[in-house]
Design a protein around this motif. Sequence first.
Motif, PDB file in Angstrom:
ATOM      1  N   HIS A 337       5.395  -3.341  -4.543  1.00 26.25           N
ATOM      2  CA  HIS A 337       5.251  -2.441  -6.025  1.00 26.25           C
ATOM      3  C   HIS A 337       4.198  -1.927  -5.078  1.00 26.25           C
ATOM      4  N   GLY A 338       4.837  -0.510  -4.634  1.00 31.67           N
ATOM      5  CA  GLY A 338       3.613   0.167  -3.891  1.00 31.67           C
ATOM      6  C   GLY A 338       2.484   0.959  -4.498  1.00 31.67           C
ATOM      7  N   GLN A 339       2.554   0.498  -6.213  1.00 37.53           N
ATOM      8  CA  GLN A 339       1.964   1.191  -6.814  1.00 37.53           C
ATOM      9  C   GLN A 339      -0.199   0.267  -6.839  1.00 37.53           C
ATOM     10  N   ALA A 340       0.517  -0.863  -6.235  1.00 38.73           N
ATOM     11  CA  ALA A 340      -0.536  -2.269  -6.768  1.00 38.73           C
ATOM     12  C   ALA A 340      -2.109  -1.328  -5.913  1.00 38.73           C
ATOM     13  N   ALA A 341      -2.706  -1.536  -6.472  1.00 40.71           N
ATOM     14  CA  ALA A 341      -4.389  -0.804  -6.114  1.00 40.71           C
ATOM     15  C   ALA A 341      -5.050  -1.902  -4.561  1.00 40.71           C
ATOM     16  N   THR A 342      -5.816  -1.801  -4.196  1.00 42.99           N
ATOM     17  CA  THR A 342      -6.397  -2.080  -2.998  1.00 42.99           C
ATOM     18  C   THR A 342      -7.968  -1.951  -3.351  1.00 42.99           C
ATOM     19  N   VAL A 343      -8.124  -2.856  -2.161  1.00 42.20           N
ATOM     20  CA  VAL A 343      -9.997  -2.490  -2.370  1.00 42.20           C
ATOM     21  C   VAL A 343     -10.351  -1.050  -1.329  1.00 42.20           C
ATOM     22  N   THR A 344      -9.028  -0.009  -0.871  1.00 39.39           N
ATOM     23  CA  THR A 344      -9.343   0.961   0.028  1.00 39.39           C
ATOM     24  C   THR A 344      -9.440   1.833  -0.869  1.00 39.39           C
ATOM     25  N   GLY A 345      -9.197   1.796  -1.885  1.00 43.89           N
ATOM     26  CA  GLY A 345      -8.734   2.517  -3.468  1.00 43.89           C
ATOM     27  C   GLY A 345      -7.951   3.989  -3.582  1.00 43.89           C
ATOM     28  N   LYS A 346      -6.401   2.883  -2.347  1.00 38.36           N
ATOM     29  CA  LYS A 346      -5.351   3.807  -2.214  1.00 38.36           C
ATOM     30  C   LYS A 346      -4.508   2.957  -2.556  1.00 38.36           C
ATOM     31  N   THR A 347      -3.564   3.164  -3.153  1.00 40.62           N
ATOM     32  CA  THR A 347      -2.594   2.077  -3.233  1.00 40.62           C
ATOM     33  C   THR A 347      -1.909   1.617  -2.042  1.00 40.62           C
ATOM     34  N   ILE A 348      -0.989   0.626  -2.646  1.00 37.31           N
ATOM     35  CA  ILE A 348      -0.851  -0.107  -1.004  1.00 37.31           C
ATOM     36  C   ILE A 348       0.307   1.130  -0.799  1.00 37.31           C
ATOM     37  N   ALA A 349       1.506   1.970  -1.067  1.00 35.92           N
ATOM     38  CA  ALA A 349       1.972   2.841  -0.507  1.00 35.92           C
ATOM     39  C   ALA A 349       1.226   3.685  -0.045  1.00 35.92           C
ATOM     40  N   GLU A 350       0.149   4.439  -0.384  1.00 36.43           N
ATOM     41  CA  GLU A 350      -0.605   5.264   0.518  1.00 36.43           C
ATOM     42  C   GLU A 350      -1.344   4.819   1.708  1.00 36.43           C
ATOM     43  N   ASN A 351      -1.661   3.620   1.639  1.00 37.95           N
ATOM     44  CA  ASN A 351      -2.212   2.569   2.594  1.00 37.95           C
ATOM     45  C   ASN A 351      -1.147   3.004   4.339  1.00 37.95           C
ATOM     46  N   VAL A 352       0.011   2.725   3.283  1.00 37.61           N
ATOM     47  CA  VAL A 352       0.741   2.882   5.143  1.00 37.61           C
ATOM     48  C   VAL A 352       1.763   3.522   5.231  1.00 37.61           C
ATOM     49  N   ARG A 353       2.142   4.290   4.686  1.00 32.03           N
ATOM     50  CA  ARG A 353       3.024   5.338   4.332  1.00 32.03           C
ATOM     51  C   ARG A 353       3.478   5.948   5.753  1.00 32.03           C
ATOM     52  N   ASN A 354       2.024   6.280   6.644  1.00 28.48           N
ATOM     53  CA  ASN A 354       2.223   6.886   7.468  1.00 28.48           C
ATOM     54  C   ASN A 354       2.478   5.788   9.024  1.00 28.48           C
ATOM     55  N   ALA A 355       2.415   4.787   8.761  1.00 26.59           N
ATOM     56  CA  ALA A 355       2.564   3.541   9.546  1.00 26.59           C
ATOM     57  C   ALA A 355       3.660   3.649  10.340  1.00 26.59           C
ATOM     58  N   ALA A 356       3.512   3.429  12.147  1.00 22.69           N
ATOM     59  CA  ALA A 356       4.351   3.417  12.654  1.00 22.69           C
ATOM     60  C   ALA A 356       4.825   1.858  13.475  1.00 22.69           C
ATOM     61  N   CYS A 357       5.779   2.107  13.893  1.00 21.24           N
ATOM     62  CA  CYS A 357       6.561   0.991  14.523  1.00 21.24           C
ATOM     63  C   CYS A 357       6.500   1.398  15.952  1.00 21.24           C
TER      64      CYS A 357
END
Length: 473
Positions: A337-357
């Motif tokens: 659920h990418g729209q879930a709220a987080t303590v960063t003030g952004k959604t989960i999707a916004e938090n991890v969208r640019n994460a790299a492996c």
Amino acid sequence: MTAQPLRSRNWFGRQDLDGFAHRSWTKSEGFSDVVFDGRPVIGIANSWSELTTCNAHLRQVADAVKRGVWSAGGFPMEFPTISLGEVLMKPTAMLFRNLMAMDVEECIRAYPLDAVVLLSGCDKTTPAMLMGAASADVPAIMLTGGPMLNGRWREEELGSGTDLWRLWTERRAGRLTEEEFCEAESCMSRSSGHCMVMGTASTMASMAEALGMTLTGNAAIPAVDARRYALAELSGRRAVEMALAGGPRPSQVLTAEAFDNAIRVEMAIGGSTNAIIHLVALAGRAGVPLPLARFDELSRTTPFLLNVRPSGKYLMEDFFYAGGIPAVMRSLLPLLHGQAATVTGKTIAENVRNAACWNEDVIRSIEVPISREGGLVILTGNLCPDGAVLKQSAASPHLLTHRGKAVVFEDHADLHARIDDPSLPVDETSVLVLKRVGPKGAPGMPEWGAAPISCGTATRSSWTCRAGRSPCA
Ligand code: FES
């Protein structure tokens, strides 16, 4: 500019007898009038304890949080909570998890706090703090203490717990001398932090991040890495923003969607079976229905991605370098659920969208997972009518469907007394069964009377045992 009146003004903003007392006694710590100018008060709930070895560095971490709070214009006030150390606390730290949750909840509620930073580490401290914060429902952000560096003995990498059992088995078999065993002891735990395998501590840190209760990337940063202290500073700064905005509060983060996300991550990382117990308890505090069946449902449709012990080859330090939880969540985004709220003030999707492996042998891609299904399965059967949890990712595949004669012990004391007895009727196919998990007379697993369990079968969806019959049907 605050979005709503600060709670702390009920203590420090009053011009009456109580206000005098609250300010006067606080000044006894050496604070000036400046701290009472209307700035938010940020509690730092610290589970530091030298008896909780995994949390013994949290006072230094708290200093970094304070730096962040001061620099953002807040007033940090650190307070201790009871602390639960998995290794030294007997008979088990689990006995005190709810007590710690109550401690955290009541302190947050009773003191003049506008937001709180939760400092945890060892297994039970993380769920207890989340549970307490969920009930108090004051804006809260979690910062875990981070895992130890990889253990290293000679040319071998050692993972806490996982390798301890192996080394002890080697010692009992006489393949390791007492000197070698002692030497390994100092090489396994060689820095501050919690166990560096994907045990309960690492799993619960991952759950806190997946739930949206920590800043992005928190779970895997090693305890001694400077970046953990930088994240602590940022957590303090973020707590001030949350206090001024009046949220998000735990009730706005710990939603049904957030729990689904956490369960997906749990299945993808092959997390601890204990996490299920803690997530169910936390969901109860948050008012989210979470039946065991939901875990099985999501496990069947979540790929297992993480090659970390005890389900794989690597350790938490490697996981951090490979990208940590953000990289796992980015892979899983189509299932979350990418729209879930987080303590960063952004959604989960916004938090991890640019994460790299950065290492696909540590974190497999969703296209080439280690397994198409999640790391845990929920079992039902006559041994566990209310359900049980099995970590299939850590089991040897040939054991997932197994028939073997049961060797029954009365309790742990009986097991320890007889396990090395050469006359014990046991072979490599035997299933060891405890009739009772607590001390005599304590509530525990049901007793099966005189008839011993004679055989067991564990499969993907069922686990059956039949008393007094052999062979298994
Ligand atoms: Fe604390 Fe393992 S003993 S995490």
